[in-house]
Design an enzyme around this catalytic site. Structure first.
Site, short mmCIF file in Angstrom:
data_model
loop_
_atom_site.label_atom_id
_atom_site.label_comp_id
_atom_site.label_asym_id
_atom_site.label_seq_id
_atom_site.Cartn_x
_atom_site.Cartn_y
_atom_site.Cartn_z
N GLY A 79 -4.34 -4.71 -4.64
CA GLY A 79 -5.60 -4.14 -5.09
C GLY A 79 -5.12 -2.64 -5.75
N HIS A 80 -5.35 -2.24 -6.85
CA HIS A 80 -5.39 -0.99 -7.26
C HIS A 80 -6.27 -0.50 -8.04
CE1 HIS A 80 -2.37 -3.82 -9.70
NE2 HIS A 80 -3.31 -3.25 -10.31
N LYS A 102 2.27 2.23 -5.08
CA LYS A 102 2.93 1.94 -6.16
C LYS A 102 2.17 2.02 -7.74
CE LYS A 102 3.08 -2.40 -4.37
NZ LYS A 102 2.73 -2.10 -3.09
N GLN A 120 2.13 -6.02 -3.44
CA GLN A 120 2.77 -6.07 -1.74
C GLN A 120 3.97 -5.26 -1.66
OE1 GLN A 120 1.82 -9.30 -3.29
NE2 GLN A 120 -0.19 -8.71 -3.09
N ASP A 172 0.73 -1.21 0.19
CA ASP A 172 0.08 0.10 0.08
C ASP A 172 0.67 1.36 -0.05
OD1 ASP A 172 -2.38 -1.58 0.18
OD2 ASP A 172 -2.02 -1.80 2.41
P1 IMP Z 1 -2.03 -13.14 1.47
O1 IMP Z 1 -1.21 -12.32 0.64
O2 IMP Z 1 -3.57 -12.77 1.24
O3 IMP Z 1 -1.65 -14.30 1.95
O4 IMP Z 1 -2.16 -12.40 2.73
C1 IMP Z 1 -0.54 -12.19 3.76
C2 IMP Z 1 -0.37 -10.90 4.35
O5 IMP Z 1 0.05 -10.03 3.41
C3 IMP Z 1 -1.47 -10.27 4.89
O6 IMP Z 1 -0.76 -9.70 6.26
C4 IMP Z 1 -2.09 -9.34 4.28
O7 IMP Z 1 -2.70 -8.26 4.88
C5 IMP Z 1 -0.78 -8.82 3.36
N1 IMP Z 1 -1.27 -8.37 2.14
C6 IMP Z 1 -1.53 -9.08 1.01
N2 IMP Z 1 -1.45 -8.24 -0.03
C7 IMP Z 1 -1.34 -7.13 0.15
C8 IMP Z 1 -1.49 -5.68 -0.27
O8 IMP Z 1 -1.70 -5.55 -1.58
N3 IMP Z 1 -1.25 -4.70 0.38
C9 IMP Z 1 -0.93 -4.70 1.78
N4 IMP Z 1 -1.05 -5.94 2.51
C10 IMP Z 1 -1.23 -7.09 1.81
#
Ligand code: IMP
Length: 458
Positions: free
Chosen positions: A39-40, A15, A232, A12
Site C-alpha cells: 500500500g502506498h 519505500k 514488504q 512500511d
Molecule cells: P500477506 O502478505 O497478506 O499474506 O500477509 C502476511 C504478513 O505480511 C502479515 O504479517 C502482513 O501484515 C504482512 N504484510 C504484507 N504486506 C505488507 C506491507 O505492505 N507492509 C507491512 N506488512 C505487510
C-alpha cells in the site's frame, strides 16, 4: 542501469518515497513480488493516489511492469488503472504472462485460514488479499497464470481442475457451507470462467501482457533505466524472514532476479538500496525484541514491565510517524532500531547503499536507543537467529544515543547531509558503519522535497 529498492525491516519503511525520489530518472518501474497487499500513497501535482498493485512510478508517466514473481488480482489492477485514468493520466502497465492470478476464492481461503488459526492464536495477521493461497497454488502447480487468461480452453481446463478442490477444502475440511459465503460465485466454475475470460480479452485488447524477461532485457538494451520496486520487507520474506509471520514471496534482492527473469548478475551489477526506517514498526503478531510499547492483541504475551519498554514513548512515535496501517488503519507496533535484524538484512540483500527514513520523527527525544545485539542463552548474538522461536527468546542489548532537536527539515534537505543535526549524524554514521554500507539518502519528512539526497543513483 538498474536500481533495486528493498525494505530492510518488516515493511512500511517508506519505500514509496524513495522510489519517488530516485524513480525520476527511471524509464521503467517493475514490481517483482507480492500483489495488492502493498500500500502506498503517491502525491503528484496536488492529487493523491493510493495504489496497492500498480508500480507507483506509473503516476509519473513511467512504464510499470508487474513481473512474473507477482500475484495479480485483475480486479484491483483494472480498478487502479481506471482511477488513474479518471484523474486524466494515461497509465502504461504491463503484466508478465508468467505472473499468477489471484482468483476470488484465494481471498476467501485467506480469510478462512486466518480465522481457523486464530482459534489457537496462530494467525499471521495477513492483509486478507489472498496472497498466500495464490502462491500456494503456484507452488502446487494448480495456479492460473495471466497467460492462461488469454486462452479460454486452458483457462477452462485449469478452473475445472482446481475449483472442485477448493470447494472440497471449504466444505469438507473447514466444514463451511459455500452457499452461505458472501460470494458463492467465487467457487463457481462458469462464473469464474466468464469473468476471467473477459479479463483476458481486455488484457489482450490493451496489449498489456509481456514476457517480462524479454521485455526488460530489450528495454535495457535500448539504454533505458530500470527500477525494481520491492514491496514488504526482508524480515517478512518467505525464506529469510521470521517464518511463519511472513508474506509468501521474496521481497529480498534475489527476488528481483527470479521475479523478473533477469539474471542475478544484472541485479548485482546495479545498485541495491536498503530502505531503513529510523526506528521499527510491525503490523500484526510475532516477536519484536526491541519493542517499545505494545499493541493489545498483536504483541505476544503483552507485558508493559519488560525492560526497555515505554508505552508513552511508543504512542508518541506512533502518532508522530503516522504509524497506522494504510489500508486497515490498524495501529502499528513500535520499537527501537534493531541492528542484528539489519545486519541480517544487509547480508541477505547485499545492499550497496542505504536510505534512512523518518529521521525527523525521532527529533525532540532526549535519547534514542538502538538494539545493538541480542543475548540468547547467555551468549551475545550480532545477527538474528534463524528460527522465530529463538528470535522471540532474544533480549536486546541497547545502546543509547543523545537525541537531536526538531529543526526546519525542508531547509536541511536543501542544504544537504552536513546540515543534519550532529547527534542525528552520529546515529546515521553508527548505522552505516555497523552495516558497512554508505548512506545514499535520508528521509526527513513526508514530502518529496524532504529527502537529503547524498548519492544520485542513475
Ligand atoms: P500477506 O502478505 O497478506 O499474506 O500477509 C502476511 C504478513 O505480511 C502479515 O504479517 C502482513 O501484515 C504482512 N504484510 C504484507 N504486506 C505488507 C506491507 O505492505 N507492509 C507491512 N506488512 C505487510
Amino acid at each position: 542501469m538498474t536500481v533495486t529498492i528493498v525494505g530492510s525491516q518488516l515493511g512500511d519503511e517508506g519505500k514509496g518515497g524513495i522510489v519517488d525520489v530516485y524513480g525520476d530518472a527511471a524509464d521503467v518501474v517493475v514490481r517483482y513480488q507480492g500483489g495488492d497487499n502493498a500500500g502506498h500513497t503517491v502525491v503528484f501535482e496536488g492529487d493523491e493516489y493510493k495504489l496497492s498493485l500498480v508500480p507507483s512510478g506509473v503516476v509519473r508517466g513511467k512504464v510499470g511492469v508487474l513481473g512474473n514473481g507477482c500475484v495479480v488480482n485483475p480486479r484491483t489492477l483494472f480498478d487502479e488503472i481506471s482511477t488513474l485514468q479518471e484523474k486524466g493520466l494515461d497509465p502504461d502497465v504491463r503484466v508478465a504472462e508468467r505472473a499468477h492470478v489471484i482468483l476470488p476464492y484465494h481471498r476467501i481461503l485467506d480469510g478462512i485460514e486466518e480465522d481457523v488459526k486464530s482459534e489457537t492464536d496462530q494467525e499471521v495477521g495477513t492483509t486478507g488479499r489472498g496472497i498466500g493461497p495464490t502462491y500456494e497454488d503456484k507452488a502446487g502447480r494448480r495456479g492460473v497464470r495471466i497467460g492462461d487468461l488469454l486462452d479460454p480452453e486452458v483457462l477452462r481446463e485449469r478452473l475445472e481442475y482446481v475449483v472442485p478442490q477448493k470447494r472440497a477444502l471449504i466444505e469438507d475440511v473447514y466444514g463451511l457451507d459455500i452457499d452461505s459465503l458472501d460470494d458463492p460465485a467465487a467457487l463457481d466454475v462458469d462464473a469464474l470462467f466468464e469473468e476471467f475470460r473477459e479479463i483476458g480479452e481486455r488484457l489482450e485488447d490493451r496489449d498489456m501482457t509481456v514476457n517480462a524477461s524479454a521485455f526488460l532485457t530489450d528495454a535495457m538494451a535500448d539504454g533505458q533505466n530500470v527500477m525494481f520496486e520491492g514491496a514488504q520487507g526482508t524480515i517478512i520474506d518467505i525464506d529469510h524472514g521470521n517464518y511463519p509471520y511472513v508474506t509468501s514471496s521474496n521481497p529480498t534482492a534475489g527476488g528481483a532476479a527470479t521475479g523478473t527473469g533477469l539474471s542475478p548478475g544484472v541485479i548485482g551489477n546495479g545498485e541495491v538500496i536498503g530502505i531503513v526506517k529510523a526506528y521499527l514498526t510491525r503490523v500484526g503478531s510475532g516477536p519484536l525484541p526491541t519493542e517499545l510499547g505494545g499493541v493489545v492483541g498483536d504483541t505476544p504475551d503483552y507485558d508493559e514491565s519488560t525492560d526497555g519498554r515505554n508505552e508513552e514513548l511508543a504512542e508518541y512515535i506512533r502518532e508522530e510517524g503516522g504509524e497506522y496501517g494504510t489500508v486497515t488503519g490498524r495501529p502499528r507496533r513500535v520499537g527501537w532500531l534493531d541492528i542484528p535484524m539489519l545486519r541480517h538484512s544487509a547480508r541477505v540483500n547485499g545492499f550497496t547503499g542505504l536510505a534512512i527514513n523518518h529521521l525527523d520523527v525521532l527529533a525532540g527525544l532526549d535519547e534514542v536507543k538502538v538494539g545493538h545485539s541480542y543475548t540468547l542463552d547467555g551468549e551475545e548474538l550480532l545477527t538474528m537467529p534463524p528460527t522465530t522461536e529463538k528470535w522471540a527468546d532474544c533480549e536486546a542489548n541497547f545502546r543509547i544515543f543523545d537525541g537531536w532537536d526538531d529543526v526546519d527539515w525542508a531547509a536541511v534537505a536543501e542544504e544537504g547531509y552536513d546540515a543534519i543535526p550532529e547527534n542525528a549524524r552520529k546515529y546515521l554514521d553508527y548505522l552505516s558503519a555497523e552495516l558497512d554500507t554508505p548512506i545514499y539518502a535520508v528521509g526527513v519528512g513526508p514530502g518529496r522535497e524532504e529527502t537529503v539526497v547524498v548519492e544520485d543513483v542513475y
